[in-house]
Scaffold this active site. Sequence first.
Site, PDB file in Angstrom:
ATOM      1  N   LYS C  76       0.871  -1.172  -0.006  1.00  0.00           N
ATOM      2  CA  LYS C  76       0.051   0.072   0.024  1.00  0.00           C
ATOM      3  C   LYS C  76       0.959   1.290  -0.002  1.00  0.00           C
ATOM      4  CE  LYS C  76      -3.840   2.155   2.319  1.00  0.00           C
ATOM      5  NZ  LYS C  76      -4.711   1.989   3.640  1.00  0.00           N
ATOM      6  N   SER C 156      -9.817   2.356   2.520  1.00  0.00           N
ATOM      7  CA  SER C 156      -8.937   3.005   1.612  1.00  0.00           C
ATOM      8  C   SER C 156      -7.795   2.045   0.810  1.00  0.00           C
ATOM      9  CB  SER C 156      -8.067   3.968   2.487  1.00  0.00           C
ATOM     10  OG  SER C 156      -7.454   3.142   3.453  1.00  0.00           O
ATOM     11  N   SER C 180     -10.416   0.235   6.858  1.00  0.00           N
ATOM     12  CA  SER C 180      -9.734   0.301   5.447  1.00  0.00           C
ATOM     13  C   SER C 180      -9.090  -0.892   4.790  1.00  0.00           C
ATOM     14  CB  SER C 180      -8.750   1.266   5.620  1.00  0.00           C
ATOM     15  OG  SER C 180      -9.335   2.662   5.223  1.00  0.00           O
TER      16      SER C 180
END
Lengths: 484, 95, 491
Positions: C76, C156, C180
């Site tokens: 990420k 997210s 997320s």
Amino acid sequence: MASYTLEGSTGTWEIVCGLEVHAQVISKSKLFSGASAEYGAEPNSQVSFVDAAFPGMLPVINRECVAQAVRTGLGLGAAINLWSRFDRKNYFYADLPQGYQISQFAHPIVGKGVVEVTLSDGSTKEIGVTRLHLEQDAGKSLHDQDPTKSFIDLNRSGVALMEIVSEPDIRSPEEAGAYLTKLRQILRYLGTCDGNMDEGSMRADVNVSVRKAGEEFRTRCEVKNVNSIRFVMQAVEAEAKRQIEVWESGGEVRQETRLFDPSRMETRSMRSKEDAHDYRYFPDPDLLPLVLEPDWVSRLKASLPELPDAKTTRFVSEYGLSAYDARILVMEQATADFYETVARGRDAKMAANWMMGDFFAALNRTGRSIEDSPVSAANLSGLLDLIADKTINGRIAKEVFEAMVETGEAPAAIVEAKGLRQVTDTGAIDDAVEAVLAANADKVAQYKGGQEKLFGFFVGQVMKAMAGKGNPALVNEALKAKIG
Amino acid sequence: MSLDPAAVRRIASLARLRVTDAQVAQIQGELNGILGWIDQLNEVDVTGVEPLTGGALMAMRMREDVVTDGAQAEAVLSNAPDRDGPFYTVPKVVE
Amino acid sequence: MFDFTLSEARDALRARKISARELTAAYNRAIASLNSQINAYITETPELALAQADAADAALAKGEHGPLTGIPLAIKDLFCTKGVRTTAGSKILSPFIPPYESTVTANLLRDGAVFLGKANLDEFAMGSSNMTSAYGAVTNPWTRRGDNRPLVPGGSSGGSAAAVAARMALGATATDTGGSIRQPAAFCGITGIKPTYGRCSRWGVVAFASSLDQAGPIARNVEDCAILLGSMSGFDPKDSTSADMPVPDFASACKRSVKGLRIGVPREYRMEGMAPEVETLWQQGLAWLREQGATIVDVSLPHTKYGLATYYIVAPAEASSNLARYDGVRFGARTEGGHDLTELYENTRADGFGAEVQRRIMIGTYVLSAGYYDAYYLKAQKVRALILRDFTEVFRDVDALVTPATPTAAFGQGEKMDDPVTMYLNDIFTVPVNMAGLPGLALPTGLDASGLPMGLQVIGKPFDEETVFAVSAALERAAGFTTLPTLRAGA
Ligand SMILES: [Mg+2]
Ligand SMILES: [Zn+2]
């Protein structure tokens, strides 16, 4: 002490002043990062990614900085809060990389304490300490390197500070100076701050308001970052006078942040701090509560050095000094230690006289500090011993001392090399006495005729004849024996 | 509690976010929508409740006072959008 | 090659049936062919990945291997990676090359992992749709039956979830502040766990809301998550909130029986207007656990409904402060042309941050400002304490909780965009877990009427991820979820 007031056109004004002192903690590394806290390095050479607030960087607290705050709190006789917390004080500034300062707002590590100051008339006064908390220093902005830019150096960013806040108990420039002097002395004794105001290790924010006798507090202004004790005293007076003028001309003092300009002896409003502050304090979520073990605090307490007030009292009782002399010798830890080395097992009053007389004069003259004094404590002790065992007399001692200042050598060596050993041989003294009396038969006659004060003249002549080395008591004795 | 345009500007200024006149009304609407929704917390009785500050329920560890970091001016300055030698730069600040 | 789970690929690598280079090259090709459609990666590092793969092969050849040697992962783009651009999905960090490696990614590299690139995300992890990324939306590899309109992958960690689901990585790192990890895992039909707060170091992870942020893995199944979490976790003295606790063998916990466990079903998670298929999915999951010997217990978490509102005070407040460092002075993008320092800040930040980030910064600034702190922030902290108290009391009686992961399956790109609050409601089941710092895992257990994956969430006691893995693995075995998304490598 007679209270300090300022006369205005509408009457007599009193100053109300409190100080916020920022004292840099003595530690090797910073409060929340492992970068060096040392002063004076190349720009941005002592900066960790934490200090420069890079993404994802996190603070981890330095145990020694916490210990230093606790020691200081204990030294100020203050309450240590076993539970304290770090908050973020949010504001934007070029030398504040995180956009917030990690500080202690709601729950400081140290609570109320007190500093007792002695004023010039010998009276004492207690100035309350509201609190002491730990926080990060900011970086440094240099505004004069480029016509359009300010330069930022983050070496100081994250260095540990203790903010020590006083109660608004200060009523005169002298009290402000005395408070700072005493606070600085205590910090230096504790070894928690070097008190070096030139290098910015100690700065004061001066909060000043004025009022007429018996009134409530009026609006105060904060004069920021004053960096010498003298300037603090001047800033208090200048700001008080400015406020009196504002009030008396029908105006109103606005709460604001100001700067002191020592070259003009006035304060002026700080442009960059003009907007009303809303710091949005909240607990720093990167940190946990600071919980201290009572045992750890006790151990720190047990290891505290003797502090100036206690030492002064002890010097009076142990060495028979006056309070005034004791306070002078205790001013700096190094001086007090020096003194005790010399005084212990010797004539303590004589040691004090030597230190406050010839010794301090010599330091002054040579511009040296006690730490690099040309005359060591051992050598001054040696000199006192030579006087005590009558190897030299007091007059010769002064000569030996001057040689010690110049060469740094031991007194015994100087006495030997220069042949300054006191003459105690009664035969030699008798010879000198006889020679002097023979050469001054007229004066002998006058003496015997009743002019007794001529005795001193004979002593002087004999000593002169012996190049100052005669034992004064023996010379006296021999003279008395000859001319009664 | 509801925000007026002046409050929106004050918040934007505190947060150092430039807002245009055209944006103020829109932001005002959005923020008031969120704040109105948040107002449901008024229903909760929190008398006597100690606030929970952090995610971790421990006391803080302390590190030893050792220099382990710094001495990396180039690395620290390497991402600076504008620099002058060993310094970061900003538009001149007048104190 | 793309059918391998992480554990199968690991075994094949150790048995030298495949080489790390082959595996990584295959994933590089998958990214090259699919990323233009899915946009799961912001930055691809194929060469770096091959170099790491070669090192892995060299280690394997010597019989030396770590737990992840040769395993290609998506990272990420919130984790700082040394020498590799890290954007946090924001324009303001577009030029940022970290000179350091986050602890979590350093742990993965220590264990031999290969990094394929940096995965897309909502800007600064603020979002539930991946629509707020400055690098474009991520498209969910799944589509509704007979409907090709693009769906969101959730957020997210939308890039991480989409990459794993579309087989553009064997696993991924992710972070979870309010859901997320779990919400995008549920939207993409894969598995993700947010461990206990303090389990994974936050050092080197771009901060959103420090008291809530936790890193965790997204992977194809429960065991793969356990393997990744084992590598990612561990005490880090550089993070004051990191827990100094041993890391258990999570993978072996997946094999534990759930017999005798007490599973709580919080009645407040049965929301008004909840789709009937969510209720069905939930009941099915509970039935599977009952069949395997667990006892199902009705419990109450009375402050559940206030979790979201509390979150939307606490998280923006912390974010408003955490994001103050993006000022265009020391790193990142800078908008020149201002007359003074304030203009430099205001222009840089207005240009650098997207609308949602600015919105949250302003909310956070407001709730902390003079006169409003007590009414908002302090109040939220007290409600947060009540939320934690609810969980603490319930966990006296039960070993784990099972709830739906999300109120709906994935929605269309552009939907729910008009009103921020509608978007925020996505996280209603996940947020309370962050507020209380607990571990929570989301896994797919069925499909909704339109053929989209739906997931359940397993919530555990603090630092009891092992029970979470045991319960999740039991659900996974029973569900036998094998459906694959439309868009995927090797299809
Ligand atoms: Mg101040
Ligand atoms: Zn301060």
